[in-house]
Enzyme design. Structure first.
Site: not given
Ligand SMILES: O=P(O)(O)OC[C@@H](O)[C@@H](O)c1c[nH]c2ccccc12
Length: 379
Positions: A227, A276, A298, A333
């Protein structure tokens, strides 16, 4: 022809030291030399040619050349794709000099990226690209992150869990005092997590590559997501060399060509790229890129920190059909705390969830998994 933005990645273009001119254009003198004598003849065919060229390991100079020929600054190309995050492209300048030129960062994400540009240039100076590439080639083979998610979803009938090893965040501060990454990782795996996400950013999330290496060396079998705020291919090779099986690519930060290029590198390394998105425009851009298999939505804006799970629903209502057609798997997420939250994003169409805070804050993060799903997960 599309603009090659890869060379704005600090490590590649400006590692030599001199400050880049405004707007992240390559240095003219350097490009003048290059255009007379490219590092190697461009062997690619007409189709996809920039990507072909960029994929050759020593063709960073060609990327510089492409950008120069294009005559646009990388920030203006990024802005034309709706990207609000600017780059300073001046890894050796002081923050004061950078702010004199660009003003203060507009938001936390831009600040993180500006710091990351400097960090990557420093990393590259310590360990040249060739070295991280060799280290990546020697690393034990990568595990199938995407496959693990797919299998877990089929097996459990609830979204597969990517459990995050997360000590702190800029929006929530310190999440856990007594933080042992290996213990947490083992507890997650034991309680049915399909994959793990390991924060490696130190400055804002108190993560580290040491944590990634430790978890990988601990005997944990789950595939691992690094990440990070990836802006340069150096980081992908570096992540692989430390045991990562997947990397995060943030569409709010990366222009299309960077995403395409990084996807190709991931493929070569046998890694999964989790792309993302947060809004409509990013989703549209990403759906137009070939080879995307895993999209994360997200629920938290990295610019404002506002969290809203309805974001996942809204984006999937609009784009669910084309996502299914393309066989793309979606990860919900952030901001998931209860079985209702998980059911909500599952009904919206996600096959996996990425969860940090609600697990890591609890006394026993492993046991917290059954609480989050309302049932035990099995491997
Ligand atoms: O702790 P949460 O709200 O469960 O969120 C986890 C994860 O989604 C979040 O850490 C995250 C999602 N995308 C990111 C990009 C960078 C840093 C962190 C993130």
């Amino acid at each position: 022809m599309e603009s090659a933005l890869v060379s704005r990645s600090v490590g590649s273009s400006f590692a030599a030291g001199a400050a880049a001119p405004r707007g992240c254009l390559p240095r003219p003198s350097r490009v003048a030399t290059l255009s007379r004598a490219p590092a190697r003849p461009l062997r690619a065919g007409p189709k996809d040619s920039i990507l072909e060229v960029l994929a050759q390991d020593d063709m960073l100079n060609a990327a510089e050349l492409v950008q120069w020929e294009n005559g646009k600054s990388v920030n203006s190309i990024a802005a034309s794709q709706g990207i609000r995050i600017r780059r300073h492209c001046r890894p050796t300048a002081s923050l004061k000099e950078i702010e004199e030129e660009l003003g203060a960062p507009h938001n936390i994400l831009e600040k993180i990226i500006w710091d990351k540009e400097i960090e990557v240039a420093e990393g590259l100076a310590k360990k040249p690209l060739k070295e991280v590439m060799e280290a990546a080639a020697k690393a034990p083979p990568s595990r199938d992150f995407y496959g693990a998610l797919e299998a877990a979803y089929k097996r459990n009938g609830v979204p597969a869990l990517i459990a995050e090893v997360k000590k702190a965040s800029p929006s929530r501060g310190l999440l856990r005092e007594n933080f042992n990454p290996v213990e947490i990782a083992k507890a997650y795996e034991k309680n049915g997590a399909a994959c793990l996400s390991i924060l490696t950013d130190e400055k804002y999330f108190q993560g580290s590559f040491e944590n990634l290496e430790k978890v990988r060396a601990s005997g944990v079998k789950c595939p691992l997501l690094c990440k990070e705020f990836v802006i340069d291919k150096w980081q992908i090779y570096n992540a692989r060399s430390k045991g990562a099986d997947a990397v995060l690519l943030i569409a709010a930060v990366l222009p299309d060509l960077d995403i395409k290029y990084f996807l190709r590198i991931c493929k070569e390394l046998g890694m999964t790229a989790l792309i993302e998105v947060h809004d409509e425009r990013e989703m549209e851009r990403v759906l137009n890129i070939n080879g995307v298999k895993l999209i994360g939505i997200n629920n938290r804006s990295l610019e404002t920190f506002v969290v809203d799970t309805a974001n996942t629903k809204m984006l999937l209502e609009k784009h669910g059909d084309s996502i299914r057609e393309k066989g793309i798997l979606v990860v919900g997420e952030s901001g998931l705390f209860t079985p209702d939250d998980v059911a909500y994003v599952q009904n919206a169409g996600v096959s996996a969830v990425l969860v940090g805070e609600s697990l890591v804050k609890q006394e026993d993060p492993g046991r917290a998994i059954a609480g989050l799903f309302g049932k035990e997960l099995v491997h």
